[in-house]
Scaffold this motif. Structure first.
Motif, PDB file in Angstrom:
ATOM      1  N   PRO A 179      19.808  83.886 -29.566  1.00 34.79           N
ATOM      2  CA  PRO A 179      18.547  84.006 -28.781  1.00 34.79           C
ATOM      3  C   PRO A 179      19.581  85.477 -28.087  1.00 34.79           C
ATOM      4  N   ASP A 180      18.484  86.543 -27.419  1.00 29.26           N
ATOM      5  CA  ASP A 180      19.491  87.594 -26.686  1.00 29.26           C
ATOM      6  C   ASP A 180      19.553  87.309 -25.773  1.00 29.26           C
ATOM      7  N   ILE A 181      19.280  86.106 -25.131  1.00 25.27           N
ATOM      8  CA  ILE A 181      18.694  86.439 -23.514  1.00 25.27           C
ATOM      9  C   ILE A 181      18.775  84.888 -22.898  1.00 25.27           C
ATOM     10  N   LEU A 182      20.055  84.404 -22.846  1.00 24.25           N
ATOM     11  CA  LEU A 182      20.249  83.073 -21.348  1.00 24.25           C
ATOM     12  C   LEU A 182      19.935  83.048 -20.510  1.00 24.25           C
ATOM     13  N   LEU A 183      19.502  81.553 -20.587  1.00 26.55           N
ATOM     14  CA  LEU A 183      18.867  81.940 -18.672  1.00 26.55           C
ATOM     15  C   LEU A 183      19.483  80.350 -18.436  1.00 26.55           C
ATOM     16  N   LEU A 184      20.096  79.898 -17.663  1.00 25.77           N
ATOM     17  CA  LEU A 184      20.765  78.988 -17.080  1.00 25.77           C
ATOM     18  C   LEU A 184      21.145  79.028 -16.091  1.00 25.77           C
ATOM     19  N   ASP A 185      20.563  77.512 -15.412  1.00 26.56           N
ATOM     20  CA  ASP A 185      20.044  77.085 -13.938  1.00 26.56           C
ATOM     21  C   ASP A 185      20.902  75.942 -13.949  1.00 26.56           C
ATOM     22  N   GLU A 186      21.646  76.487 -13.225  1.00 28.37           N
ATOM     23  CA  GLU A 186      23.275  75.893 -12.170  1.00 28.37           C
ATOM     24  C   GLU A 186      24.038  74.640 -13.380  1.00 28.37           C
ATOM     25  N   PRO A 187      24.569  75.267 -14.013  1.00 28.04           N
ATOM     26  CA  PRO A 187      24.895  74.977 -15.741  1.00 28.04           C
ATOM     27  C   PRO A 187      26.225  74.056 -15.211  1.00 28.04           C
ATOM     28  N   THR A 188      27.138  74.663 -13.464  1.00 24.09           N
ATOM     29  CA  THR A 188      27.811  74.440 -12.674  1.00 24.09           C
ATOM     30  C   THR A 188      27.887  73.007 -12.051  1.00 24.09           C
ATOM     31  N   ALA A 189      26.750  72.620 -12.331  1.00 23.42           N
ATOM     32  CA  ALA A 189      26.199  71.785 -10.761  1.00 23.42           C
ATOM     33  C   ALA A 189      27.078  70.034 -11.211  1.00 23.42           C
ATOM     34  N   ALA A 190      27.813  69.575 -10.366  1.00 23.93           N
ATOM     35  CA  ALA A 190      28.030  68.308 -10.814  1.00 23.93           C
ATOM     36  C   ALA A 190      28.723  67.411 -11.857  1.00 23.93           C
ATOM     37  N   VAL A 191      29.715  68.808 -12.048  1.00 26.62           N
ATOM     38  CA  VAL A 191      30.547  68.488 -13.455  1.00 26.62           C
ATOM     39  C   VAL A 191      31.743  68.094 -12.931  1.00 26.62           C
ATOM     40  N   ASP A 192      32.565  68.115 -13.332  1.00 26.38           N
ATOM     41  CA  ASP A 192      34.235  68.054 -12.513  1.00 26.38           C
ATOM     42  C   ASP A 192      34.615  69.102 -12.697  1.00 26.38           C
ATOM     43  N   VAL A 193      35.784  70.071 -12.136  1.00 29.25           N
ATOM     44  CA  VAL A 193      36.338  71.058 -12.098  1.00 29.25           C
ATOM     45  C   VAL A 193      36.822  71.502 -13.203  1.00 29.25           C
ATOM     46  N   ARG A 194      37.247  71.050 -13.577  1.00 27.79           N
ATOM     47  CA  ARG A 194      37.665  71.030 -15.155  1.00 27.79           C
ATOM     48  C   ARG A 194      36.590  72.075 -16.265  1.00 27.79           C
ATOM     49  N   ALA A 195      35.796  71.279 -16.007  1.00 27.15           N
ATOM     50  CA  ALA A 195      34.196  71.329 -16.504  1.00 27.15           C
ATOM     51  C   ALA A 195      33.705  72.737 -17.160  1.00 27.15           C
ATOM     52  N   GLN A 196      33.459  72.805 -15.358  1.00 29.44           N
ATOM     53  CA  GLN A 196      33.142  73.546 -14.668  1.00 29.44           C
ATOM     54  C   GLN A 196      33.926  75.591 -15.434  1.00 29.44           C
ATOM     55  N   ARG A 197      34.827  75.207 -15.476  1.00 29.92           N
ATOM     56  CA  ARG A 197      36.055  76.440 -15.727  1.00 29.92           C
ATOM     57  C   ARG A 197      35.093  76.206 -17.425  1.00 29.92           C
ATOM     58  N   GLU A 198      35.360  74.878 -17.852  1.00 26.49           N
ATOM     59  CA  GLU A 198      35.554  75.394 -19.235  1.00 26.49           C
ATOM     60  C   GLU A 198      34.290  76.187 -20.024  1.00 26.49           C
ATOM     61  N   ILE A 199      33.360  75.495 -18.546  1.00 25.87           N
ATOM     62  CA  ILE A 199      31.753  76.064 -18.457  1.00 25.87           C
ATOM     63  C   ILE A 199      32.079  77.459 -19.056  1.00 25.87           C
ATOM     64  N   VAL A 200      31.919  78.010 -17.387  1.00 25.50           N
ATOM     65  CA  VAL A 200      31.912  79.220 -17.254  1.00 25.50           C
ATOM     66  C   VAL A 200      33.484  80.163 -18.580  1.00 25.50           C
ATOM     67  N   ALA A 201      34.110  79.986 -18.917  1.00 28.51           N
ATOM     68  CA  ALA A 201      35.228  80.540 -19.588  1.00 28.51           C
ATOM     69  C   ALA A 201      34.298  80.455 -20.893  1.00 28.51           C
ATOM     70  N   LEU A 202      33.385  80.123 -21.527  1.00 28.95           N
ATOM     71  CA  LEU A 202      32.571  79.546 -22.318  1.00 28.95           C
ATOM     72  C   LEU A 202      31.307  80.735 -22.654  1.00 28.95           C
ATOM     73  N   LEU A 203      31.007  80.549 -21.348  1.00 29.07           N
ATOM     74  CA  LEU A 203      29.687  81.855 -20.645  1.00 29.07           C
ATOM     75  C   LEU A 203      30.280  82.884 -20.968  1.00 29.07           C
ATOM     76  N   ARG A 204      31.737  83.092 -20.628  1.00 27.70           N
ATOM     77  CA  ARG A 204      31.833  84.237 -20.459  1.00 27.70           C
ATOM     78  C   ARG A 204      32.719  84.824 -22.022  1.00 27.70           C
TER      79      ARG A 204
END
Lengths: 280, 281
Positions: A179-204
């Protein structure tokens, strides 16, 4: 930390990447768009331009229309009024350029599928009706799985994955469509803190390395603050967009969280602390 | 024992109706168990049961008017499919409510049509309970033709059917023609139900669709193996059930479904998924 209850307007954000090109024709445009249902419009008179390569954080109280806005960009909801164009094309023509990551609760983990089976589905619309996936599709799928760090789980049934891994599979499925555009609907909801940080690092990293345009719905502004260029705030059927400093004010955040909020600064960035919940 | 087996083989080779029954059992076993996989993973069990009962209204009207019952069974099934699909897709009604309404309505129609018949029609009850031994050459040709058509469409649209049964909203967001695929799946289910009516009957046909797929689901973690295992269980169960019903001189449809249900419980007990659940606890 210093101070309390500050809007954070004067806080400087660290420069993460060069400024985005804002002169090109490739932009997502909402022209006087109203979204929702005939009896009950959710968002009214949206006038919005999002430029290619921007990362936008979308915040707002529950039920304000954050998911509705994302769904309108993939044709799941048609505008009641107005026009949406994506890089100069109508939504229906442009949606193959979009990777959509829905809320994780929508994932049916009882379905008999492995990580590979699920991620390759992201390519099906590109492959076309009656055609079988080719070697190139399989290679792209394997690459998307590697991009989210799930190579070892490639043949694992989705039912056996953790919450964070399931979220990454959803992202991999979106990425497999190039894709050229990525739409994400609450990708860090209901996951643990470590997983949240990993997901944000990946998106970044995806945003910076591939110049992906990202629209990200979230309730956790602290988490996404370092990666977004602008913040889109929704309330009372209206949409406002601005820099994080402009949008992350105590007044707006208290409406989102329905709680006392302190907006402060820590290590050179805005930090939001949510306090007691409002009653009544 | 050997002589009994020889006698059985001799019967199956000697009598044309037995050969037709065997072929029908194989074809229907494969067809129902393959389409059943999509029914089970999509959660369409109730809609399938509704289609079976709608088709019975068509059968009874066929007997009442002297028209081919299979033709009207197909017509009623398709009407049900389009009503349910339309009501659900527009978001007017939940799936179980629209199926429930049509289910009861078509059964009421069937009872009315039976009531209007001037004389007792034994054939109607053949469709209700099924009689695989009465399958004619024309029936067999129809079963074969529909089976080839349904399985070919499943093969051609496999990846799309996989996507819409897994995540219909995402399939639509990605640009697949979801409305067409949704109705196509319902039409394939309707055709499968109708073509199996004469062999196993309205009441049992849906067990033949759901049970092998539900048994296969206990054993595997991917869709393609699930289809293969389901087809093996459905075909094996139909053949063995037919032979047992012949030996014991009991109704074939009921024997097939009882055998498949037994297989389902064995698979449920033996399921690696259940063992994993216990380990997780």
């Amino acid at each position: 930390m210093k101070g309390s209850g500050r809007s954070g307007r004067e806080t400087e954000r660290p420069t993460l990447r060069p400024p985005r090109e804002k002169e090109g024709t490739e932009r997502i445009v909402f022209e006087n768009v109203t979204l929702g249902y005939v009896e009950k419009p959710v968002l009214r008179d949206i006038e919005l331009e999002i430029f290619r390569g921007e990362a936008i954080g979308i915040i707002g109280p529950n039920g304000c229309g954050k998911s509705t806005l994302l769904k309108s960009l993939v044709g799941l909801i048609n505008p009641l009024r107005g026009r949406i164009t994506i890089f100069g094309q109508p939504v229906m023509s442009a949606r193959k350029r979009i990777g959509y990551v829905p809320q994780r609760e929508t994932l049916d983990i009882s379905y008999p599928a492995t990580v590979f089976d699920m991620v390759i589905m992201g390519r099906y619309a590109r492959i076309g009706l009656f055609r079988r996936p080719k070697e190139a599709d399989r290679r792209r799928t394997i690459q998307a799985i590697a991009d989210v760090g799930l190579t070892e789980q490639m043949h694992t049934p989705i039912a056996h994955l953790s919450g964070g891994q399931r979220q990454r599979v959803l992202i991999a499925r979106a990425l497999s469509a190039d894709p050229d555009i990525l739409l994400l609907d609450e990708p860090t909801a209901a996951v643990d803190v470590r997983a949240q940080r990993e997901i944000v690092a990946l998106l970044r990293s995806l945003h910076e390395e591939r110049n992906l345009t990202i629209l990200l719905v979230t309730h956790d502004v602290n988490l996404i603050y370092p990666m977004v260029d602008r913040i889109l705030y929704m309330a009372d059927g209206r949409v406002f967009i601005g820099s994080p400093g402009e949008m992350l004010t105590r007044e707006k955040l208290e409406r989102i969280y329905n709680a006392n909020v302190i907006v402060t600064e820590a290590e050179g960035r805005i930090c939001v602390i949510v306090g007691d919940v409002h009653h009544g | 024992m050997d002589s009994a087996v020889q006698q059985l083989i001799s019967d199956f080779l000697s009598f044309a109706f037995m050969q037709r029954a065997l072929m029908a059992a194989v074809l229907i076993g494969i067809l129902c168990s393959v389409i059943g996989v999509f029914v089970v993973v999509k959660g369409f069990s109730f809609i399938g049961a509704g289609i079976a009962h709608a088709s019975f209204a068509g059968v009874t009207l066929g007997f009442l008017l002297g028209v081919n019952p299979m033709l009207l069974a197909l017509l009623f099934s398709l009407l049900m499919v389009f009503f349910v699909g339309w009501a659900t897709h527009r978001g007017e009604l939940k799936l179980d409510i629209s199926v429930g309404i049509f289910f009861a309505f078509t059964m009421a129609l069937a009872i009315l049509f039976i009531g209007l018949m001037k004389q007792y029609q034994a054939g109607v009850y053949g469709y209700l309970f099924g009689d695989i031994l009465s399958v004619t050459r024309a029936d067999l040709r129809l079963i074969a033709g529909i089976s080839v058509f349904v399985l070919a469409v499943v093969g051609l649209l496999y990846k799309e059917l996989q996507f819409i049964t897994f995540d219909q909203e995402m399939a639509e967001a990605s640009g697949l023609p979801v409305t067409f695929l949704y109705y196509m799946l319902l039409v394939l289910i309707a055709m499968t139900v109708v073509v199996s009516l004469k062999a196993v009957g309205v009441i049992l046909v849906f067990a033949l669709i759901v049970t092998p797929a539900a048994a296969a689901y206990q054993l595997v973690h991917r869709l393609t193996p699930m289809i293969l295992v389901s087809a093996a269980i459905g075909t094996g169960g139909s053949l063995v059930g037919l032979i047992l019903s012949y030996i014991w001189d009991v109704p074939s449809g009921a024997t097939i479904v009882s055998l498949l249900t037994l297989v389902f419980f064995v698979c449920l007990w033996w399921s690696p998924k259940r063992r994993r659940c216990r380990c997780d606890e």
